[in-house]
Design an enzyme around this catalytic site. Sequence first.
Site, short mmCIF file in Angstrom:
data_model
loop_
_atom_site.label_atom_id
_atom_site.label_comp_id
_atom_site.label_asym_id
_atom_site.label_seq_id
_atom_site.Cartn_x
_atom_site.Cartn_y
_atom_site.Cartn_z
N LYS A 47 182.20 41.54 50.65
CA LYS A 47 181.58 40.29 51.09
C LYS A 47 180.26 39.94 50.41
O LYS A 47 179.42 39.22 50.95
CB LYS A 47 181.38 40.25 52.63
CG LYS A 47 182.55 40.67 53.46
CD LYS A 47 183.88 40.22 52.95
CE LYS A 47 184.09 38.73 53.01
NZ LYS A 47 185.35 38.38 52.27
N HIS A 102 185.20 48.03 44.96
CA HIS A 102 184.14 48.26 45.96
C HIS A 102 183.71 49.72 45.98
O HIS A 102 183.07 50.17 46.92
CB HIS A 102 184.66 47.91 47.37
CG HIS A 102 184.97 46.46 47.59
ND1 HIS A 102 184.16 45.45 47.14
CD2 HIS A 102 185.99 45.86 48.25
CE1 HIS A 102 184.69 44.28 47.49
NE2 HIS A 102 185.79 44.50 48.16
N SER A 132 179.40 37.51 57.07
CA SER A 132 180.60 37.21 56.29
C SER A 132 181.70 38.22 56.64
O SER A 132 182.88 37.86 56.80
CB SER A 132 180.26 37.28 54.80
OG SER A 132 181.37 36.97 54.02
P1 A3P Z 1 180.71 33.69 53.32
O1 A3P Z 1 181.70 34.37 54.20
O2 A3P Z 1 179.29 33.92 53.75
O3 A3P Z 1 181.00 32.26 53.09
P2 A3P Z 1 183.63 38.66 48.55
O4 A3P Z 1 184.29 37.89 47.48
O5 A3P Z 1 182.82 39.82 48.04
O6 A3P Z 1 184.58 39.04 49.63
O7 A3P Z 1 182.52 37.72 49.20
C1 A3P Z 1 182.91 36.60 49.94
C2 A3P Z 1 181.69 35.73 50.18
O8 A3P Z 1 181.29 35.11 48.95
C3 A3P Z 1 182.01 34.61 51.16
O9 A3P Z 1 180.80 34.40 51.87
C4 A3P Z 1 182.34 33.48 50.21
O10 A3P Z 1 182.25 32.19 50.77
C5 A3P Z 1 181.26 33.71 49.14
N1 A3P Z 1 181.53 33.00 47.89
C6 A3P Z 1 182.66 33.01 47.15
N2 A3P Z 1 182.53 32.17 46.11
C7 A3P Z 1 181.30 31.62 46.18
C8 A3P Z 1 180.59 30.66 45.39
N3 A3P Z 1 181.13 30.08 44.32
N4 A3P Z 1 179.34 30.33 45.77
C9 A3P Z 1 178.78 30.88 46.85
N5 A3P Z 1 179.40 31.79 47.65
C10 A3P Z 1 180.66 32.16 47.31
#
Ligand code: A3P
Length: 303
Positions: A47, A102, A132
């Site tokens: 996340k 991860h 998140s």
């Molecule tokens: P949120 O749940 O706070 O919206 P991962 O890919 O490591 O699982 O992380 C997911 C988080 O990254 C989510 O956060 C997602 O919305 C955010 N995310 C993905 N793409 C993004 C982007 N282009 N800009 C900002 N946040 C992004």
Amino acid sequence: MENINKYLLNYKGYNFLSTAINDIDFIENMEDFEIQDDDVFIITYPKSGTIWTQQILSLIYFEEHRNSTENVKTIDRIPFFEYIRPKMDFVKRPSPRLFASHLPYYLVPKGLKSKKAKIIYVYRNPKDVLISYFHFTNLMVLCEAMDNMEQFMEKFLEGKVAGSLWFDHIRGWYEHRHDFNILFMMYEEMKKDLRSSVLKISSFLEKELSEEDVEAIVKQATFQNMKSDPKANYEEILNNELWKRTEGHFMRKGVVGDWKRHLTVEQNERFDKVFQRKMQDVPLKFIWDINEEENQFNSQITY
Ligand code: A3P
């Protein structure tokens, strides 16, 4: 290997999401996985911006992606190293091989210590990671559902989640940074200035980009554009009822400071205390909020 519960598998002190592992042999042998000099790993605690960075790297490396002349999902261009392993043979992948992972510093292939292959480690302020992750754990059938934030925060602070303890993950990678060829990127800085972040990443990867390329990458890596792009938003996974538990999205909100809307004053104070105790000797910078204006705007986005 020790099963902690239905969802977590502990291997050498690190909790894997057991429901997402489809190749135990690979996990047991991945430290010896042969690294090539031009391999690139995106490494994150869950996340923290993994799929965002996958999108950026995919756009940097593949002209066909930048120009939309090919319709390949980012997960296929940059597969997860340890989870839901695709049927493809990693050894036969064309180079440069790009992976997302991860893993903690001590479980990655030993060959990364040759310092030739590259690692991009993306970190995010842990309060936003917590929020998140809370939404994610309730969204995915693969994860253990939680009744409320209090319950999840307890698990998170004890490291009883996939990825184990956030504090150990970041400290481990930070303290062992000199063993690897590694670039640290901060989610909040990517959010504040995506263009500079793309340039920083491409310079680390020694990829020359034209002004036009940079523009195309920045445009396609914004939250709004990724959210509506089926190649980037992982929605296909959620279309599968076997995976999705409730309504929600991988691309949920993508803001800095959402924790302020979710944590009670007591929860926040408790978190701060743990953070100060655990991180006092880790000199990494954190951004907890960007500015109110942006958050007011973003908080109107429905999810
Ligand atoms: P949120 O749940 O706070 O919206 P991962 O890919 O490591 O699982 O992380 C997911 C988080 O990254 C989510 O956060 C997602 O919305 C955010 N995310 C993905 N793409 C993004 C982007 N282009 N800009 C900002 N946040 C992004």
